[in-house]
Design a protein around this motif. Sequence first.
Motif, PDB file in Angstrom:
ATOM      1  N   THR A 273     -18.542  26.068  17.037  1.00  0.00           N
ATOM      2  CA  THR A 273     -18.644  26.930  15.928  1.00  0.00           C
ATOM      3  C   THR A 273     -18.588  25.243  14.726  1.00  0.00           C
ATOM      4  O   THR A 273     -18.622  26.079  14.425  1.00  0.00           O
ATOM      5  CB  THR A 273     -16.621  26.296  15.399  1.00  0.00           C
ATOM      6  OG1 THR A 273     -15.346  25.724  16.454  1.00  0.00           O
ATOM      7  CG2 THR A 273     -16.692  28.279  15.992  1.00  0.00           C
ATOM      8  N   PHE A 274     -18.555  24.585  15.326  1.00  0.00           N
ATOM      9  CA  PHE A 274     -19.955  23.305  14.088  1.00  0.00           C
ATOM     10  C   PHE A 274     -19.206  23.123  12.890  1.00  0.00           C
ATOM     11  O   PHE A 274     -19.470  22.731  12.346  1.00  0.00           O
ATOM     12  CB  PHE A 274     -20.649  23.828  14.582  1.00  0.00           C
ATOM     13  CG  PHE A 274     -21.829  24.267  15.548  1.00  0.00           C
ATOM     14  CD1 PHE A 274     -22.298  23.051  16.934  1.00  0.00           C
ATOM     15  CD2 PHE A 274     -21.800  25.560  16.395  1.00  0.00           C
ATOM     16  CE1 PHE A 274     -22.319  22.978  17.721  1.00  0.00           C
ATOM     17  CE2 PHE A 274     -21.911  24.692  17.864  1.00  0.00           C
ATOM     18  CZ  PHE A 274     -23.059  24.194  18.631  1.00  0.00           C
ATOM     19  N   GLU A 275     -17.555  22.758  12.629  1.00  0.00           N
ATOM     20  CA  GLU A 275     -16.650  22.633  11.839  1.00  0.00           C
ATOM     21  C   GLU A 275     -17.168  20.683  12.106  1.00  0.00           C
ATOM     22  O   GLU A 275     -17.158  20.350  13.156  1.00  0.00           O
ATOM     23  CB  GLU A 275     -15.344  22.742  11.781  1.00  0.00           C
ATOM     24  CG  GLU A 275     -15.394  24.131  11.263  1.00  0.00           C
ATOM     25  CD  GLU A 275     -15.303  25.193  12.951  1.00  0.00           C
ATOM     26  OE1 GLU A 275     -15.895  24.072  14.197  1.00  0.00           O
ATOM     27  OE2 GLU A 275     -14.407  26.022  12.629  1.00  0.00           O
ATOM     28  N   VAL A 276     -17.649  20.247  11.200  1.00  0.00           N
ATOM     29  CA  VAL A 276     -17.672  19.235  10.552  1.00  0.00           C
ATOM     30  C   VAL A 276     -16.597  17.973  10.128  1.00  0.00           C
ATOM     31  O   VAL A 276     -16.343  18.817   9.093  1.00  0.00           O
ATOM     32  CB  VAL A 276     -18.794  18.193  10.317  1.00  0.00           C
ATOM     33  CG1 VAL A 276     -18.658  17.204  10.445  1.00  0.00           C
ATOM     34  CG2 VAL A 276     -20.667  18.473  10.644  1.00  0.00           C
ATOM     35  N   GLN A 277     -15.780  17.625  10.943  1.00  0.00           N
ATOM     36  CA  GLN A 277     -14.060  17.273  10.407  1.00  0.00           C
ATOM     37  C   GLN A 277     -14.461  16.095   9.551  1.00  0.00           C
ATOM     38  O   GLN A 277     -15.319  15.175   9.889  1.00  0.00           O
ATOM     39  CB  GLN A 277     -13.756  16.825  11.794  1.00  0.00           C
ATOM     40  CG  GLN A 277     -12.682  17.820  12.345  1.00  0.00           C
ATOM     41  CD  GLN A 277     -12.131  17.343  13.345  1.00  0.00           C
ATOM     42  OE1 GLN A 277     -12.198  18.049  14.484  1.00  0.00           O
ATOM     43  NE2 GLN A 277     -10.938  17.248  12.588  1.00  0.00           N
ATOM     44  N   ASP A 278     -13.488  15.092   8.545  1.00  0.00           N
ATOM     45  CA  ASP A 278     -13.993  13.824   7.746  1.00  0.00           C
ATOM     46  C   ASP A 278     -12.706  13.330   8.586  1.00  0.00           C
ATOM     47  O   ASP A 278     -11.508  13.366   8.486  1.00  0.00           O
ATOM     48  CB  ASP A 278     -13.158  14.788   5.762  1.00  0.00           C
ATOM     49  CG  ASP A 278     -13.462  13.451   5.313  1.00  0.00           C
ATOM     50  OD1 ASP A 278     -13.248  12.681   5.691  1.00  0.00           O
ATOM     51  OD2 ASP A 278     -12.899  13.867   4.482  1.00  0.00           O
TER      52      ASP A 278
END
Length: 403
Positions: A169-174
Amino acid sequence: MTHSNPQNGDALGVGTRLAHTARDPRAQHGFVNTPLHRGSTVVFRTLDELEGAMRADTRTGPYIYGLMGNPNSRELETMLARLDGGAGAVVVESGLAAVSVPLLAMLSSGDHLLMTDSCYGPSRHICNVVLARMGITTSYYDPRIGAGIDALIRPNTRVIFMESPGSLTFEVQDVPAIARVARARGVTTMIDATWATPLYFRAIEHGCDIAIHALTKYQSGNSDILLGGIVARDEDHWKRVKHTAEAHGHYAHPDDCSTCLRGIRSLEVRLAWHQASALEVARWLESRAEVARMLHPALPSHPDHAIWKRDFTGASGLFGCVLKPHPRGRAHLKAFLEGLRFFGMGFSWGGFESLVVSSDVRSSRVAAPWTDEGALLRFQIGLEDPRDLIADIAQAFDAAARA
Ligand SMILES: Cc1ncc(COP(=O)(O)O)c(C=O)c1O
């Protein structure tokens, strides 16, 4: 340790380090690469030698037994530790084992784990089935939670696990924000950093204690082996991971270690090609009427593009997209996928060949529901000419429209 350049490796360009780290032709009769060292038993001439080997550091000391390491696994571990800037690495037989071993190393019965809701499916299975059976509870968190993770930490939380970007799903995490909170609260951080490899994301520099890599993907690069690597920031984490891997009998075969190291030597050039081609294909897809939204962190339209730009130095060849819902649903999707000529339908990624998979994550997500109606696709862009790949997708869209 074998290293053909005794200078500080980190001052050198990455291509130079990939070519020269962890090999010593002088020790191999001048041959460029280290031969395979298949073996279980190592024999000692004296009791002192044997006892000394048992006490030695398995990263640098004499070899003891095949399970604890051999010249091929040691060279690969040296390369991995240097690339991530960690105290040490451990190689295991698959990327999935590289997920399970550090979890088992750091968690005990009664502990609590915070796991990103965007994780690789089998990582979720480890938590829900294996760890649950051992009395370890998992809470899933929204991958975009950032420093807000503080509110989810309990007195018995021992590990925060990240995967960035999420591989479907390609969410980029902080990552830096989560790692800062974790450090302040005494919680170990782990990240599945397979997507970017250490060439495009330095997990330890961004605050993580343990970096996990499915070496099956870009590092080996040919879809012909399975392998996993775990890199620990410090001695304590390294020892716990190494002892857990050994205690469970985990092992990486010397053939696979050697094959993977051969792949790593050319990683910089291959990744650059994957990156450029994937962006070309993704930009083209973004202009298509069939596509509802793209899931590529390097596209300005991605909701986490700013974080990607801040923390990553590149993007690999894996991205997703959501198609607009189609009245013929699965039949339309089937016609599209089966109409593709150059994209194999299959799992994994990181090889020379392009792949596509469709997945439905709506039933597994618990903290950050996935609400898109249209089909979720994941493309792995291989080393083919991107113009051929674009033409292929275009003809498959046309064929599916006519089907
Ligand atoms: C993000 C991620 N982590 C770990 C793995 C597991 O790697 P392996 O297939 O080597 O077990 C995969 C495999 O697809 C993956 O996509």
